[in-house]
Every structure is written in structure tokens, then in C-alpha cells.
Design an enzyme around this catalytic site. Sequence first.
Site, PDB file in Angstrom:
ATOM      1  N   ARG A  50      66.571  32.632 127.219  1.00  0.00           N
ATOM      2  CA  ARG A  50      65.544  31.595 127.082  1.00  0.00           C
ATOM      3  C   ARG A  50      64.341  31.725 128.016  1.00  0.00           C
ATOM      4  NH1 ARG A  50      67.868  25.700 126.200  1.00  0.00           N
ATOM      5  NH2 ARG A  50      68.150  25.782 128.433  1.00  0.00           N
ATOM      6  N   ASP A  51      64.251  32.782 128.812  1.00  0.00           N
ATOM      7  CA  ASP A  51      63.050  32.971 129.634  1.00  0.00           C
ATOM      8  C   ASP A  51      62.790  34.456 129.858  1.00  0.00           C
ATOM      9  OD1 ASP A  51      60.774  32.175 131.007  1.00  0.00           O
ATOM     10  OD2 ASP A  51      61.827  31.880 132.907  1.00  0.00           O
ATOM     11  N   ILE A  52      62.767  35.193 128.764  1.00  0.00           N
ATOM     12  CA  ILE A  52      62.514  36.632 128.838  1.00  0.00           C
ATOM     13  C   ILE A  52      61.018  36.838 129.029  1.00  0.00           C
ATOM     14  CG2 ILE A  52      62.680  38.836 127.613  1.00  0.00           C
ATOM     15  CD1 ILE A  52      64.996  37.400 126.002  1.00  0.00           C
ATOM     16  N   ASN A  56      60.957  38.703 134.867  1.00  0.00           N
ATOM     17  CA  ASN A  56      62.405  38.516 134.919  1.00  0.00           C
ATOM     18  C   ASN A  56      63.174  39.784 134.558  1.00  0.00           C
ATOM     19  OD1 ASN A  56      62.187  35.878 135.748  1.00  0.00           O
ATOM     20  ND2 ASN A  56      62.439  35.019 133.702  1.00  0.00           N
ATOM     21  N   THR A  89      58.653  30.349 129.499  1.00  0.00           N
ATOM     22  CA  THR A  89      57.278  30.611 129.913  1.00  0.00           C
ATOM     23  C   THR A  89      56.426  30.645 128.656  1.00  0.00           C
ATOM     24  OG1 THR A  89      58.128  31.857 131.785  1.00  0.00           O
ATOM     25  CG2 THR A  89      55.811  32.221 131.186  1.00  0.00           C
TER      26      THR A  89
END
Length: 187
Positions: A50-52, A56, A89
Amino acid sequence: MQLCLSGDLAGLIKAQQQAGSRLPPPQIWAFAFQLSDALLHMQERNMMHRDIKPANVFLGEDGTLKLGDLGLGRSFSSRTLEATTVVGTPYYMAPEVMKGSPYSYPADIWSLGCVVYELCNLVSPFWEKNLGLYQLYQKISSGVYAPVDEGYGPDMRAFVDAMIKIDVSARPNLAQVRAACASQAQA
């Protein structure tokens, strides 16, 4: 936890921008393979990242990637097959997430497509100077972005375009993404 002294993909992209150079296609295919393999590993354990985003994804000294920052990760059970929380993001967020609609693993595919696009073009597909959040939402919801640089060829363009599709059901699954990367590595 492993220490990745070589930084992250965001730093690598910035260095490429400053040097006026591009990453070679085989390296991008290898990175895409590693990321899809990591995401497939997570999915097999009912986890969604959920935040690739490039910041990261950490670089090992041997060239391997480590997908990190699982702070927004989501575990699914037999009773929860979708998430509804708007997290991530914005530049890498799938349209269904931005809309607040239920979403699942294809949202990570969208984000992966945005990262691969950025590795090629050195900028997010939906980046635009002085773009507010509402305008970004509109741009992402339209699914319109400049194509991957021609130097990466039609296979890379088609690969990225397949992942960054507004229609969730039209996106490939992680096994298909991983297989496409593996076939390019053998070509």
C-alpha cells in the site's frame, strides 16, 4: 532487518537526473522482477504493501532490492478481501484508492507500474510542476500520462501501460508481471 548502505531508488533516480543519464533496460527489468517477486511473496501471505514508491525500495550493495516500510501494509483474512482506507503516497496511488473505493492487490500493481515508469523516465507518470492534490487526483483518475521514453522499446512501454490502467480488472496480476520480467531477463 538488513542494512542497505547503497540508499534507495529515489536516490538512484535523483543521481541519474543529475548526471543526465538513464538506467539501462536490463537493470530496470531486473528491478521490476525483484519488486514483483517481493510483492508476490507478500500476496501469498495475504499482505498488501500500500505504499510502493522509490523511497521505500532500498538498494543492497550487491544490486538486490529490498522492499521496505511496511507501516501502511495491510493483512487480509478470509473475511477481509479488500481495504477502504485511503493511504499511500499520492503520486503512486491507484485511482480506486484515491476515490475511497474498496481496493485490493491490483492497487499495488498500479504503484509498481508508476515506479517502473519513473525508473525509465526519471519522473513520476503524473508529476507536474505546481500540481495541487485535487489536480493530481484528476490527472490520475484520467489515466493520461506521457509514454515511457522510446529508448526503452515497445515491450517496456506495453509492460508499464498494462500496470497503469484505470480499469482494475485490466491490470495484470503479480504472477503475470513477474513472468513478463523473467521473460525479458532471458531475452
